[in-house]
Design a protein around this motif. Structure first.
Motif, PDB file in Angstrom:
ATOM      1  N   VAL A  62      18.477 100.712 -14.540  1.00 57.61           N
ATOM      2  CA  VAL A  62      19.599  99.809 -14.289  1.00 57.61           C
ATOM      3  C   VAL A  62      19.287  98.898 -13.100  1.00 57.61           C
ATOM      4  CG1 VAL A  62      22.033  99.671 -13.646  1.00 57.61           C
ATOM      5  CG2 VAL A  62      21.271 101.416 -15.277  1.00 57.61           C
ATOM      6  N   ILE A  63      18.775  99.477 -12.026  1.00 59.48           N
ATOM      7  CA  ILE A  63      18.435  98.693 -10.835  1.00 59.48           C
ATOM      8  C   ILE A  63      17.371  97.650 -11.179  1.00 59.48           C
ATOM      9  CG2 ILE A  63      17.573  98.784  -8.468  1.00 59.48           C
ATOM     10  CD1 ILE A  63      20.269 100.143  -8.826  1.00 59.48           C
ATOM     11  N   GLU A  64      16.352  98.067 -11.941  1.00 61.15           N
ATOM     12  CA  GLU A  64      15.270  97.149 -12.313  1.00 61.15           C
ATOM     13  C   GLU A  64      15.788  95.982 -13.146  1.00 61.15           C
ATOM     14  OE1 GLU A  64      12.443  99.608 -14.307  1.00 61.15           O
ATOM     15  OE2 GLU A  64      11.832 100.679 -12.483  1.00 61.15           O
ATOM     16  N   LYS A  65      16.677  96.267 -14.111  1.00 63.52           N
ATOM     17  CA  LYS A  65      17.221  95.210 -14.968  1.00 63.52           C
ATOM     18  C   LYS A  65      18.087  94.245 -14.172  1.00 63.52           C
ATOM     19  CE  LYS A  65      17.199  97.873 -19.282  1.00 63.52           C
ATOM     20  NZ  LYS A  65      18.036  98.466 -20.352  1.00 63.52           N
ATOM     21  N   MET A  66      18.894  94.781 -13.266  1.00 63.97           N
ATOM     22  CA  MET A  66      19.729  93.904 -12.443  1.00 63.97           C
ATOM     23  C   MET A  66      18.868  93.030 -11.543  1.00 63.97           C
ATOM     24  SD  MET A  66      22.943  96.357 -11.365  1.00 63.97           S
ATOM     25  CE  MET A  66      23.676  95.032 -10.375  1.00 63.97           C
ATOM     26  N   ASP A  67      17.863  93.635 -10.924  1.00 64.19           N
ATOM     27  CA  ASP A  67      16.994  92.909 -10.006  1.00 64.19           C
ATOM     28  C   ASP A  67      16.239  91.796 -10.735  1.00 64.19           C
ATOM     29  OD1 ASP A  67      16.122  92.575  -7.367  1.00 64.19           O
ATOM     30  OD2 ASP A  67      14.273  93.681  -7.754  1.00 64.19           O
ATOM     31  N   LYS A  68      15.860  92.058 -11.980  1.00 62.74           N
ATOM     32  CA  LYS A  68      15.101  91.091 -12.764  1.00 62.74           C
ATOM     33  C   LYS A  68      15.965  89.929 -13.239  1.00 62.74           C
ATOM     34  CE  LYS A  68      12.407  90.695 -17.038  1.00 62.74           C
ATOM     35  NZ  LYS A  68      11.868  91.432 -18.214  1.00 62.74           N
ATOM     36  N   ASN A  69      17.210  90.205 -13.610  1.00 62.20           N
ATOM     37  CA  ASN A  69      18.035  89.196 -14.272  1.00 62.20           C
ATOM     38  C   ASN A  69      19.059  88.509 -13.369  1.00 62.20           C
ATOM     39  OD1 ASN A  69      17.214  89.435 -17.244  1.00 62.20           O
ATOM     40  ND2 ASN A  69      17.563  91.573 -16.688  1.00 62.20           N
ATOM     41  N   ASN A 126      19.088  86.207 -10.913  1.00 61.55           N
ATOM     42  CA  ASN A 126      18.073  85.302 -10.368  1.00 61.55           C
ATOM     43  C   ASN A 126      18.353  84.847  -8.947  1.00 61.55           C
ATOM     44  OD1 ASN A 126      16.647  85.329 -12.842  1.00 61.55           O
ATOM     45  ND2 ASN A 126      18.044  83.798 -13.685  1.00 61.55           N
ATOM     46  N   TYR A 127      19.627  84.704  -8.589  1.00 64.64           N
ATOM     47  CA  TYR A 127      19.962  84.149  -7.274  1.00 64.64           C
ATOM     48  C   TYR A 127      20.520  85.212  -6.323  1.00 64.64           C
ATOM     49  CZ  TYR A 127      19.375  79.898  -9.963  1.00 64.64           C
ATOM     50  OH  TYR A 127      18.870  78.917 -10.780  1.00 64.64           O
ATOM     51  N   PHE A 128      20.223  86.470  -6.630  1.00 60.91           N
ATOM     52  CA  PHE A 128      20.677  87.580  -5.800  1.00 60.91           C
ATOM     53  C   PHE A 128      19.492  88.471  -5.449  1.00 60.91           C
ATOM     54  CE2 PHE A 128      24.238  86.237  -8.358  1.00 60.91           C
ATOM     55  CZ  PHE A 128      25.332  86.299  -7.510  1.00 60.91           C
ATOM     56  N   ARG A 129      19.661  89.200  -4.362  1.00 61.36           N
ATOM     57  CA  ARG A 129      18.634  90.164  -3.945  1.00 61.36           C
ATOM     58  C   ARG A 129      19.291  91.529  -3.785  1.00 61.36           C
ATOM     59  NH1 ARG A 129      17.141  91.879   1.132  1.00 61.36           N
ATOM     60  NH2 ARG A 129      18.453  90.236   2.044  1.00 61.36           N
ATOM     61  N   HIS A 164      22.904  90.819  -2.193  1.00 63.25           N
ATOM     62  CA  HIS A 164      23.022  89.622  -1.361  1.00 63.25           C
ATOM     63  C   HIS A 164      22.808  88.372  -2.207  1.00 63.25           C
ATOM     64  CE1 HIS A 164      23.020  91.856   2.449  1.00 63.25           C
ATOM     65  NE2 HIS A 164      22.074  92.621   1.917  1.00 63.25           N
ATOM     66  N   GLY A 165      23.656  87.375  -2.002  1.00 65.98           N
ATOM     67  CA  GLY A 165      23.492  86.080  -2.656  1.00 65.98           C
ATOM     68  C   GLY A 165      23.107  85.023  -1.644  1.00 65.98           C
ATOM     69  N   GLY A 166      22.466  83.950  -2.122  1.00 64.80           N
ATOM     70  CA  GLY A 166      21.993  82.905  -1.216  1.00 64.80           C
ATOM     71  C   GLY A 166      23.106  82.145  -0.537  1.00 64.80           C
ATOM     72  N   THR A 167      24.329  82.235  -1.056  1.00 64.72           N
ATOM     73  CA  THR A 167      25.466  81.519  -0.479  1.00 64.72           C
ATOM     74  C   THR A 167      26.177  82.332   0.605  1.00 64.72           C
ATOM     75  OG1 THR A 167      26.905  82.395  -2.219  1.00 64.72           O
ATOM     76  CG2 THR A 167      25.869  80.258  -2.623  1.00 64.72           C
ATOM     77  N   GLY A 168      25.659  83.512   0.930  1.00 62.70           N
ATOM     78  CA  GLY A 168      26.322  84.383   1.900  1.00 62.70           C
ATOM     79  C   GLY A 168      27.099  85.506   1.242  1.00 62.70           C
ATOM     80  N   TYR A 169      27.035  85.556  -0.064  1.00 62.41           N
ATOM     81  CA  TYR A 169      27.741  86.599  -0.814  1.00 62.41           C
ATOM     82  C   TYR A 169      27.137  87.967  -0.504  1.00 62.41           C
ATOM     83  CZ  TYR A 169      29.509  89.212  -4.849  1.00 62.41           C
ATOM     84  OH  TYR A 169      30.111  90.140  -5.653  1.00 62.41           O
ATOM     85  N   GLU A 170      28.018  88.993  -0.409  1.00 64.29           N
ATOM     86  CA  GLU A 170      27.538  90.369  -0.236  1.00 64.29           C
ATOM     87  C   GLU A 170      28.439  91.330  -1.001  1.00 64.29           C
ATOM     88  OE1 GLU A 170      25.866  92.090   3.532  1.00 64.29           O
ATOM     89  OE2 GLU A 170      27.649  93.358   3.374  1.00 64.29           O
ATOM     90  N   GLY A 171      27.845  92.074  -1.896  1.00 65.51           N
ATOM     91  CA  GLY A 171      28.522  93.141  -2.614  1.00 65.51           C
ATOM     92  C   GLY A 171      27.777  94.444  -2.406  1.00 65.51           C
ATOM     93  N   GLU A 197      30.472  84.405  -8.219  1.00 69.97           N
ATOM     94  CA  GLU A 197      29.320  85.292  -8.009  1.00 69.97           C
ATOM     95  C   GLU A 197      29.595  86.696  -8.548  1.00 69.97           C
ATOM     96  OE1 GLU A 197      30.537  83.206  -5.840  1.00 69.97           O
ATOM     97  OE2 GLU A 197      28.921  82.128  -4.794  1.00 69.97           O
ATOM     98  N   SER A 198      30.814  87.200  -8.282  1.00 75.44           N
ATOM     99  CA  SER A 198      31.153  88.545  -8.764  1.00 75.44           C
ATOM    100  C   SER A 198      31.127  88.600 -10.288  1.00 75.44           C
ATOM    101  CB  SER A 198      32.545  88.945  -8.248  1.00 75.44           C
ATOM    102  OG  SER A 198      32.530  89.130  -6.845  1.00 75.44           O
ATOM    103  N   GLN A 199      31.643  87.562 -10.934  1.00 78.06           N
ATOM    104  CA  GLN A 199      31.657  87.544 -12.391  1.00 78.06           C
ATOM    105  C   GLN A 199      30.244  87.455 -12.954  1.00 78.06           C
ATOM    106  OE1 GLN A 199      34.532  88.048 -14.180  1.00 78.06           O
ATOM    107  NE2 GLN A 199      33.018  88.396 -15.810  1.00 78.06           N
ATOM    108  N   GLU A 200      29.368  86.745 -12.268  1.00 77.39           N
ATOM    109  CA  GLU A 200      27.977  86.661 -12.717  1.00 77.39           C
ATOM    110  C   GLU A 200      27.307  88.033 -12.675  1.00 77.39           C
ATOM    111  OE1 GLU A 200      23.769  84.358 -11.615  1.00 77.39           O
ATOM    112  OE2 GLU A 200      25.660  83.709 -10.700  1.00 77.39           O
ATOM    113  N   ILE A 201      27.610  88.818 -11.651  1.00 81.32           N
ATOM    114  CA  ILE A 201      27.043  90.170 -11.562  1.00 81.32           C
ATOM    115  C   ILE A 201      27.563  91.042 -12.697  1.00 81.32           C
ATOM    116  CG2 ILE A 201      26.971  92.268 -10.156  1.00 81.32           C
ATOM    117  CD1 ILE A 201      27.108  90.393  -7.689  1.00 81.32           C
ATOM    118  N   ILE A 202      28.873  90.998 -12.945  1.00 80.98           N
ATOM    119  CA  ILE A 202      29.462  91.793 -14.021  1.00 80.98           C
ATOM    120  C   ILE A 202      28.888  91.377 -15.374  1.00 80.98           C
ATOM    121  CG2 ILE A 202      31.608  92.250 -15.275  1.00 80.98           C
ATOM    122  CD1 ILE A 202      33.072  92.071 -12.589  1.00 80.98           C
TER     123      ILE A 202
END
Length: 241
Positions: free
Chosen positions: A27-34, A36-39, A154-161, A197-202
């Motif tokens: 799950v972590i690998e798939k999220m990290d791969k897809n 694109n604008y989050f770390r 982390h998102g490039g816009t300052g987003y943090e979840g 950003e939250s919706q993109e993660i979901i």
């Protein structure tokens, strides 16, 4: 002990997922791969415990109120939560009182006035029952033990979840019944500023991570479903008219 004077909305919206397979790293690998604008970065292991209290008749939980004691590391504190739903069946953002730290062996009945005040402040109308007396009658009902790994998103816009991989054990304290459930919890900021950003993660999770099954429930409701499933009711055949 002094309670907070105002009912506060949760800082994070929580989304729970049940892990259908054992390999959580996929799950972590798939999220990290897809994403694109989050770390995604590992923060480290965590462990926690929550004990939920109610009277024998479950009057409080039936009214949408949850009294619990939460343990975070060496600290323990009481929480009073109000659970409500919208007409469409969706939950409102959780609202809570966090009461100040207590000793690990103390229970709600040791602080009946403070907790009764927190309950009363959760509602605009006056109660016709003696809340102090009700709190004094509470007993521990459910224990939830959780351990796992904490990740930051982390998102490039300052987003943090926050993403939590969790190994949870739900226990009925009276009967000793236990149910284990592994999964993930997303903690997403409630500010509308970060809705996109939250919706993109979901959306990424639901598109790529087929190992996960989403719950529209909080942890208390999950415990209720797992420990006290509704009995199967056989439908009676319709009589011929």
């Amino acid at each position: 002990m002094q309670e907070n004077s105002k009912l506060k909305a949760e800082k994070y919206k929580k989304v729970h997922y049940h892990l259908l397979r054992k390999n959580y790293k996929k799950v972590i690998e798939k999220m990290d791969k897809n994403l694109n604008y989050f770390r995604i970065s590992l923060d480290g292991p965590f462990a926690g415990k929550e004990i939920i209290y109610d009277v024998k008749s479950n009057m409080l939980s039936n009214a949408g109120l949850v009294i619990s004691k939460q343990f975070e590391g060496k600290d323990a504190y009481f929480k009073v939560r109000k659970i409500s739903t919208l007409s469409e069946g969706y939950k409102r953002p959780g609202q809570k009182f966090n009461l100040s730290e207590v000793h690990s062996n103390e229970e709600p009945k040791n602080f009946p006035v403070q907790i009764a005040n927190a309950i009363a402040n959760a509602y605009s109308g006056a109660f016709t029952i003696d809340l102090v007396s009700v709190v004094r009658q509470t007993i521990p009902k459910i224990q939830i033990d959780v351990k796992g790994l904490k990740y930051f998103i982390h998102g490039g816009t300052g987003y943090e979840g926050v993403l939590l991989y969790e190994e949870a054990v739900y226990k009925d304290i009276t009967t000793g019944k236990k149910v284990k459930r592994n999964g993930f919890t997303l903690k997403l900021p409630t500010s509308e500023k970060w809705n996109k950003e939250s919706q993109e993660i979901i959306d990424t999770i639901e598109h790529y991570c087929k190992e996960l099954y989403r719950y529209e429930l909080g942890r208390f409701e999950i415990a209720q479903r797992l420990l006290y499933p509704e009995p199967f009711k056989e439908e009676k055949p319709k009589e011929d008219e």
